[in-house]
Design a protein around this motif. Structure first.
Motif: not given
Length: 326
Positions: A91-92, A100, A126, A128, A145
């Protein structure tokens, strides 16, 4: 687990294919990947690797300054060597070690990814995680994020489990609901955003590792496309007109049906169930709601002869194949 799948930095040539073949990790991991790709009908070749080094990040925060990590250079070499057309970083949150919620830090990472996509003419995606709380399909802001991440990507989609209301609308059991997920367009830059969700069902497939001591072997979870049942499939033109005739007649002399889904004596949705007993209460209410949205039914105040008060009431607006309005 809900995911916000965010992706598509840079272009992707239509004739591009991922070449070569490499699956790092255990034998069962290889089998899981191969079976998943096979079940989805994937074409070309797939390369998978698990990054184990703690310092293999796109970006690091050293004494308050953003510094490129070793992962970017490693990705560049691999993309060039394999002529990759699409790169997935999952994951990202695992591909960096910066704050983040720091917009400047996240934008620093996105610039690295954008450079890779542009230089090598590949797409980068990606997956997330979303924030905690109720699912909100189609909302790009539900991703965890800083907002700089969502702002930088050309395409954003959300992946969420089927809600109880959706399961009730489709007449599905709790067990069926647990296997279904929806993919919604949350942000687009160059194409028209789709208002329709794409549905998928989680299925298990054997990875072929059964032995004498372990006869059943292991299974891996993958997905297949799923089409929701058509709530209106039972509503033929004659049936619709029969329901509309009853709505127009009203529940009593001079009375009108109510558009409220929780109405009691004046509720209109039981008429749908009367003519289509195969529909659930939730589905019948959905039919009335849809007819209101499309103008088949309209609501306006009407004085009920029982209490001499005006209430929101239903009137027939138009019928199938007929634009006639009241």
């Amino acid at each position: 687990m809900r995911l916000s799948a965010e992706g598509a930095l840079g272009g992707l040539r239509a004739d591009r294919r991922i070449r070569g073949h490499k699956l790092d990790g255990s034998r069962n991991a290889n089998r899981r990947s191969a079976e998943t790709a096979s079940s989805s009908g994937s074409q070309g070749y797939l390369f998978i690797t698990a990054v184990r080094r703690a310092d293999a990040k796109l970006a690091l925060n050293r004494h308050g300054e953003m510094t490129p990590g070793k992962l970017g250079a490693a990705l560049e070499r691999t993309i060039a060597r394999r002529e990759a057309g699409a790169v997935f970083l999952d994951p990202f949150v695992k591909i960096h070690s910066v704050g983040e919620n720091d917009n400047m830090a996240i934008d620093f990472i996105v610039e690295i990814l954008s450079g890779l996509a542009i230089r090598h003419n590949c797409a980068i995606c990606s997956p997330h995680h979303t924030r905690k709380g109720a699912a909100d399909p189609g909302n790009a802001d539900t991703g965890r994020s800083a907002g700089a991440l969502k702002d930088a990507f050309r395409l954003c989609s959300t992946l969420a489990p089927m809600s109880k209301d959706e399961a009730d609308t489709y007449g599905l059991s709790p067990d069926e609901r647990a296997t279904l997920i929806r993919l919604d367009s949350a942000k687009v830059n160059l194409v028209r955003r789709s208002a329709q969700a794409r549905w998928f069902r989680l299925v298990s497939i054997s990875i072929g590792n059964a032995t004498d001591l372990y006869p059943h072997g292991d299974e891996i979870q993958t997905v297949e496309s799923w089409t929701p049942p058509d709530t209106f499939a039972q509503l033929m033109t004659a049936t619709i007109n029969a329901i509309l005739d009853r709505i127009e007649t009203g529940p009593s002399d001079g009375g009108r049906y109510s558009p409220a889904p929780n109405a009691k004596e004046r509720a209109a949705w039981p008429l749908v169930r009367e003519f289509c007993p195969g529909l659930s209460d939730k589905q019948a209410k959905y039919v009335i709601t849809t007819w209101l949205k499309t103008g088949v039914l309209i609501k306006r105040p009407h004085e009920d002869p029982k209490d001499r008060h005006k209430h929101a009431s239903l009137f027939v607006g138009k019928r199938p194949g007929n634009a006639r309005s009241e």
